[in-house]
Design a protein around this motif. Sequence first.
Motif, PDB file in Angstrom:
ATOM      1  N   UNK A 156     -14.702 -12.572  -0.854  1.00  0.00           N
ATOM      2  CA  UNK A 156     -15.721 -11.802  -0.124  1.00  0.00           C
ATOM      3  C   UNK A 156     -15.195 -10.446   0.344  1.00  0.00           C
ATOM      4  N   UNK A 157     -13.897 -10.266   0.374  1.00  0.00           N
ATOM      5  CA  UNK A 157     -13.307  -9.057   0.944  1.00  0.00           C
ATOM      6  C   UNK A 157     -13.207  -7.911  -0.057  1.00  0.00           C
ATOM      7  N   UNK A 158     -13.482  -8.165  -1.337  1.00  0.00           N
ATOM      8  CA  UNK A 158     -13.156  -7.181  -2.366  1.00  0.00           C
ATOM      9  C   UNK A 158     -14.377  -6.593  -3.054  1.00  0.00           C
ATOM     10  N   UNK A 159     -14.209  -5.333  -3.456  1.00  0.00           N
ATOM     11  CA  UNK A 159     -15.236  -4.697  -4.265  1.00  0.00           C
ATOM     12  C   UNK A 159     -14.768  -4.446  -5.697  1.00  0.00           C
ATOM     13  N   UNK A 160     -13.448  -4.481  -5.923  1.00  0.00           N
ATOM     14  CA  UNK A 160     -12.920  -4.258  -7.274  1.00  0.00           C
ATOM     15  C   UNK A 160     -11.544  -4.906  -7.404  1.00  0.00           C
ATOM     16  N   UNK A 161     -11.324  -5.518  -8.551  1.00  0.00           N
ATOM     17  CA  UNK A 161     -10.037  -6.142  -8.847  1.00  0.00           C
ATOM     18  C   UNK A 161      -9.627  -5.732 -10.259  1.00  0.00           C
ATOM     19  N   UNK A 175     -13.013  -3.880   0.214  1.00  0.00           N
ATOM     20  CA  UNK A 175     -14.144  -3.110   0.726  1.00  0.00           C
ATOM     21  C   UNK A 175     -13.951  -2.793   2.206  1.00  0.00           C
ATOM     22  N   UNK A 176     -14.688  -1.836   2.703  1.00  0.00           N
ATOM     23  CA  UNK A 176     -14.630  -1.519   4.130  1.00  0.00           C
ATOM     24  C   UNK A 176     -15.162  -2.707   4.921  1.00  0.00           C
ATOM     25  N   UNK A 177     -14.491  -3.027   6.004  1.00  0.00           N
ATOM     26  CA  UNK A 177     -14.854  -4.207   6.794  1.00  0.00           C
ATOM     27  C   UNK A 177     -15.006  -3.824   8.257  1.00  0.00           C
ATOM     28  N   UNK A 178     -16.057  -4.301   8.869  1.00  0.00           N
ATOM     29  CA  UNK A 178     -16.232  -4.102  10.302  1.00  0.00           C
ATOM     30  C   UNK A 178     -15.409  -5.134  11.052  1.00  0.00           C
ATOM     31  N   UNK A 179     -15.183  -4.904  12.334  1.00  0.00           N
ATOM     32  CA  UNK A 179     -14.450  -5.886  13.142  1.00  0.00           C
ATOM     33  C   UNK A 179     -15.192  -7.218  13.172  1.00  0.00           C
ATOM     34  N   UNK A 182       0.893  -1.165   0.000  1.00  0.00           N
ATOM     35  CA  UNK A 182       0.000   0.000   0.000  1.00  0.00           C
ATOM     36  C   UNK A 182       0.926   1.207   0.000  1.00  0.00           C
ATOM     37  N   UNK A 183       1.023   1.869  -1.149  1.00  0.00           N
ATOM     38  CA  UNK A 183       2.005   2.937  -1.261  1.00  0.00           C
ATOM     39  C   UNK A 183       3.402   2.364  -1.090  1.00  0.00           C
ATOM     40  N   UNK A 184       4.164   2.882  -0.140  1.00  0.00           N
ATOM     41  CA  UNK A 184       5.517   2.400   0.130  1.00  0.00           C
ATOM     42  C   UNK A 184       5.571   1.358   1.252  1.00  0.00           C
ATOM     43  N   UNK A 185       4.409   1.022   1.811  1.00  0.00           N
ATOM     44  CA  UNK A 185       4.360   0.067   2.916  1.00  0.00           C
ATOM     45  C   UNK A 185       4.209  -1.349   2.400  1.00  0.00           C
ATOM     46  N   UNK A 186       5.189  -2.194   2.723  1.00  0.00           N
ATOM     47  CA  UNK A 186       5.163  -3.596   2.314  1.00  0.00           C
ATOM     48  C   UNK A 186       4.558  -4.470   3.403  1.00  0.00           C
ATOM     49  N   UNK A 187       3.840  -5.493   2.982  1.00  0.00           N
ATOM     50  CA  UNK A 187       3.251  -6.457   3.907  1.00  0.00           C
ATOM     51  C   UNK A 187       3.907  -7.815   3.704  1.00  0.00           C
ATOM     52  N   UNK A 188       3.998  -8.589   4.767  1.00  0.00           N
ATOM     53  CA  UNK A 188       4.487  -9.960   4.696  1.00  0.00           C
ATOM     54  C   UNK A 188       3.399 -10.895   5.219  1.00  0.00           C
ATOM     55  N   UNK A 189       3.632 -12.192   5.121  1.00  0.00           N
ATOM     56  CA  UNK A 189       2.629 -13.146   5.593  1.00  0.00           C
ATOM     57  C   UNK A 189       2.385 -12.947   7.085  1.00  0.00           C
ATOM     58  N   UNK A 229      -5.793  -2.901   5.308  1.00  0.00           N
ATOM     59  CA  UNK A 229      -6.121  -2.962   3.887  1.00  0.00           C
ATOM     60  C   UNK A 229      -7.571  -2.587   3.588  1.00  0.00           C
ATOM     61  N   UNK A 230      -8.457  -2.735   4.558  1.00  0.00           N
ATOM     62  CA  UNK A 230      -9.889  -2.509   4.343  1.00  0.00           C
ATOM     63  C   UNK A 230     -10.158  -1.077   3.885  1.00  0.00           C
ATOM     64  N   UNK A 231     -10.985  -0.959   2.841  1.00  0.00           N
ATOM     65  CA  UNK A 231     -11.370   0.345   2.324  1.00  0.00           C
ATOM     66  C   UNK A 231     -10.284   1.026   1.504  1.00  0.00           C
TER      67      UNK A 231
END
Length: 202
Positions: free
Chosen positions: A170-175, A137-141, A84-91, A105-107
């Motif tokens: 289920x987590x996505x609104x666009x790919x 997509x935006x996700x609630x807790x 996300x931008x310059x922020x990398x994620x790992x497992x 990642x949500x939203x």
Amino acid sequence: MTVWRGKYPLILASQSSARQRLLGNTGIQFEAIPANIDERAVQQSAALAGAGDIAAFLAREKALAVSMAEAESYVIGADQTLAVGQTLFTKPAGRQAAAEQLRALAGRVHELHSAVAVARAGRILFETIDVARMTMRSLSDAEIAAYLDEAGESVTSSVGAYRLEGLGVHLFERVEGDHFTILGLPLLPLLNFLRSEQLLAI
């Protein structure tokens, strides 16, 4: 008739079940020999910051590592990074880390950089990288908790805590991007290369 026409077996330097399944679905016979490298240590030693640069570097290193021992074979290395931008994620290391990733990642839109390289006799013959843009997509807790309950331990096997080909959809609104790129193996350019080497019957 067999699809693979190489004199020696094609090798996939990956333990990823998704990549093995993608390559297997093409009808190409191959052997899976995971590269014995410490990815994070190799990444740190290279001092690379860009998500695409890191994915490309690790794909090359995996292909070369196995190619050194299997010099006659064509060896495929692949890697994928999520940013996300310059922020990398790992497992994620566990459920709590997975929940934290999903909240981050949500939203938002994140990018998957998928790289593939082919080596033979310790030399890179082909490499490419592709990018997919994923809008979660935006996700609630409560929704995150329900997803994690259903997905179980599988969330720790993928960066971002999801597999788009399964419950992760289920987590996505666009790919935006190639299906194979999203799953971690830019398959069409890889097949084009193998075909250019007269290694495929189709």
